[in-house]
Write a protein that holds these residues in place. Sequence first.
Motif, short mmCIF file in Angstrom:
data_model
loop_
_atom_site.label_atom_id
_atom_site.label_comp_id
_atom_site.label_asym_id
_atom_site.label_seq_id
_atom_site.Cartn_x
_atom_site.Cartn_y
_atom_site.Cartn_z
N ARG A 79 -0.46 -21.23 -10.12
CA ARG A 79 0.24 -20.11 -9.50
C ARG A 79 -0.72 -19.01 -9.04
N ARG A 80 -1.97 -19.08 -9.50
CA ARG A 80 -2.92 -18.03 -9.10
C ARG A 80 -3.09 -17.96 -7.58
N ARG A 81 -2.75 -19.04 -6.86
CA ARG A 81 -2.84 -19.01 -5.39
C ARG A 81 -1.96 -17.91 -4.81
N ALA A 82 -0.92 -17.52 -5.56
CA ALA A 82 -0.03 -16.47 -5.08
C ALA A 82 -0.75 -15.13 -4.95
N LEU A 83 -1.90 -14.97 -5.61
CA LEU A 83 -2.68 -13.75 -5.44
C LEU A 83 -3.07 -13.56 -3.98
N LEU A 84 -3.37 -14.66 -3.30
CA LEU A 84 -3.72 -14.59 -1.88
C LEU A 84 -2.50 -14.25 -1.04
N GLY A 85 -1.32 -14.72 -1.47
CA GLY A 85 -0.10 -14.33 -0.78
C GLY A 85 0.13 -12.83 -0.88
N ASP A 86 -0.19 -12.26 -2.04
CA ASP A 86 -0.07 -10.81 -2.20
C ASP A 86 -1.08 -10.07 -1.32
N LEU A 87 -2.29 -10.59 -1.24
CA LEU A 87 -3.31 -9.96 -0.39
C LEU A 87 -2.84 -9.93 1.06
N ARG A 88 -2.31 -11.05 1.51
CA ARG A 88 -1.77 -11.12 2.88
C ARG A 88 -0.65 -10.10 3.08
N ASP A 89 0.31 -10.08 2.15
CA ASP A 89 1.47 -9.21 2.32
C ASP A 89 1.12 -7.74 2.24
N SER A 126 -10.35 -18.51 7.47
CA SER A 126 -10.10 -19.95 7.42
C SER A 126 -8.64 -20.29 7.71
N MET A 127 -7.77 -19.29 7.66
CA MET A 127 -6.32 -19.48 7.87
C MET A 127 -5.71 -20.43 6.83
N SER A 128 -6.41 -20.66 5.73
CA SER A 128 -5.96 -21.67 4.76
C SER A 128 -4.95 -21.12 3.76
N TRP A 129 -4.79 -19.80 3.68
CA TRP A 129 -3.87 -19.26 2.67
C TRP A 129 -2.82 -18.31 3.26
N LEU A 130 -2.67 -18.33 4.56
CA LEU A 130 -1.72 -17.40 5.18
C LEU A 130 -0.27 -17.80 4.94
N ASP A 131 -0.02 -19.04 4.50
CA ASP A 131 1.35 -19.47 4.23
C ASP A 131 1.64 -19.61 2.73
N VAL A 132 0.76 -19.05 1.89
CA VAL A 132 0.94 -19.15 0.44
C VAL A 132 2.05 -18.19 0.00
N PRO A 133 2.96 -18.61 -0.88
CA PRO A 133 3.98 -17.68 -1.38
C PRO A 133 3.33 -16.53 -2.14
N ALA A 134 3.97 -15.37 -2.10
CA ALA A 134 3.46 -14.21 -2.83
C ALA A 134 3.93 -14.23 -4.27
N LEU A 135 3.33 -13.39 -5.09
CA LEU A 135 3.75 -13.25 -6.48
C LEU A 135 5.14 -12.64 -6.57
N PRO A 136 5.88 -12.91 -7.63
CA PRO A 136 7.14 -12.19 -7.84
C PRO A 136 6.86 -10.70 -7.98
N ASN A 137 7.83 -9.87 -7.58
CA ASN A 137 7.63 -8.44 -7.75
C ASN A 137 7.90 -8.03 -9.20
#
Length: 586
Positions: free
Chosen positions: A100-110, A146-157
């Motif tokens: 689930r740590r990948r969601a950190l990148l979703g938060d960075l994007r958001d 790299s565009m590799s994490w732009l579609d990763v889900p974000a963390l829950p709020n």
Amino acid sequence: MAESDEERPDGRRVTSETHQLRQATRELRLHLDELPIDYRPDVSGDRFLAGLAFMFARQRYACAESLIGAGFGGTVIGSMARSLFVDGLRWLWIGDEPDRRRALLGDLRDERNRLCILLEQTDATLGNEPRWLMPLPDIADLTGQSMSWLDVPALPNENELLDDFLSRRGVGSSPGNVSEHAQLLRRTRELLDMSGLRGAVMVLAHAGHGNYLGLLSSFTDDGAAGHDLRADHEALFMQVASVGVAATLIGTAAAVPELWPADVPRQAFLERAVELAAGVTATAVPLHRLDTARRPVPQRKGRSAPSRQATLLRPGVVQPAGDLPPGIDAAQGVVQAAETYYQSVKSMRVNPWDCGQPTLHAMLAYGGGHSNLEAVMATYDQPGSSVIAVFAARMLLEEAARMAWRYSVGDWQKFKERAKQYFDEFRARQQKTINTLIGSGVPRSDAIHIFARPKNVLIVTPDDEIARNRKPLPTIGSMLRDLGDPFPEPGWLEVAYSLLSQITHSTPIGHLHTTRFRHGVGHGNELSPEMLGLSIDVACLGSAHLIGLSARLLTDNANDAAQYHNEIIRHAAAVHSIARLVHGLD
């Protein structure tokens, strides 16, 4: 039996129970400080961010512990405790499933996207926007090129994490069926699971926003209003902070085990951290009394959170690769102007009782303004402590916006209506918190006691005298825009508030602003010049409004108080004229 806590600058006498609590919090801090942390820029972005998480959590815990008994910044402890609480929930959630740590990148994007949208909505310009969105060199693919994490889900709020936590009360496998690390996660979760948790979160939120109820945390029988922290609130804040930092440690160790230092026995270190956090909890609960033997049943999650609305990604989400854009890499000019401002603030002291019985709100605003400003000025240049300035500055800005809104009408009838609206807001929040605590099994007397005032306070309007169909306060964004009205770009304060929130909410952008790279070498626990310059600027502006206006209220608008107010506003403006070149706003 009371004993002197002689090493604390406030010189107040504390009970033996509070002294034991402070010993427990210090012992945990010293243990956590033994863990070496190194940077690995050659890892993926999510692993890099996970590696920063514990470093930043440990720093905030140490800063909160260092403020105990300082004689200033009491409510800042609550704000940092709230930040650590959310981090703890986040890393318990990630620790259960490390991928689930990948969601950190979703938060960075958001967060990048949200800041870009906010700039559009407020018509504010941010001259060095790239440095805010990517304050580090091109490492760990955090630019997004790299565009590799732009579609990763974000963390829950925060609310989703709390709902998930409460829905799992009592759920789990027997210790024999799970790994040692899973057992540590379970034990840490149990430490956080006090019966009055949801109500305690509300108390933390009051302190985190530095509002009227939050300032009551610093209202004691023997201390200075707005400065010192009540014993029961100190206990609650430090319990939550200790478990939050322990949960972050356990969760990050599960998410990125390869980053653990080879020369430190992992299991033994983690077990000791949980044991020490349990010691803080054991000494804290008898003081704040928000936990009971009764445990509420697991709470069903509220309505399924609506799926997050798809938002068009702005170009700023992906930052250019290459060297960090040039900028002013020092805030020395801002610091010099701020020190001049600070001297002007200290040029006049008001005795609240010189003009009769002072109002509680004015006293708390005056004391809290001085206290939080001192928290900024005493820490911004101290190694490892500058993050305190961000928390205190955000609180000063937010409360200044509320106070300016309350006193911005000249018509007497409208003034009375606005005062009623203001205090009803906080009476309603207080009552909601008390009811939530009672509904969780906390005895009514203990739930009410967490908001108790010193015996010498005369309560004119009962706390339950709330208008039916009351009108809520305007949003903080609206009040910040009103406060920024004299500036060329009134929306800049709303953007500033959001940027400071990256630190207080412990977002990935906030993590990046607490790390500096020089000649390829990482330096942790150090603010970026943009974040430092903005914090000092906002602290001066917010405190000038709070201290100046409350000084006039406490002196019946005496001429010298009015002149003092104008003078410190002028010095705060001088700080801003220099700081804007560093942080890029307005």
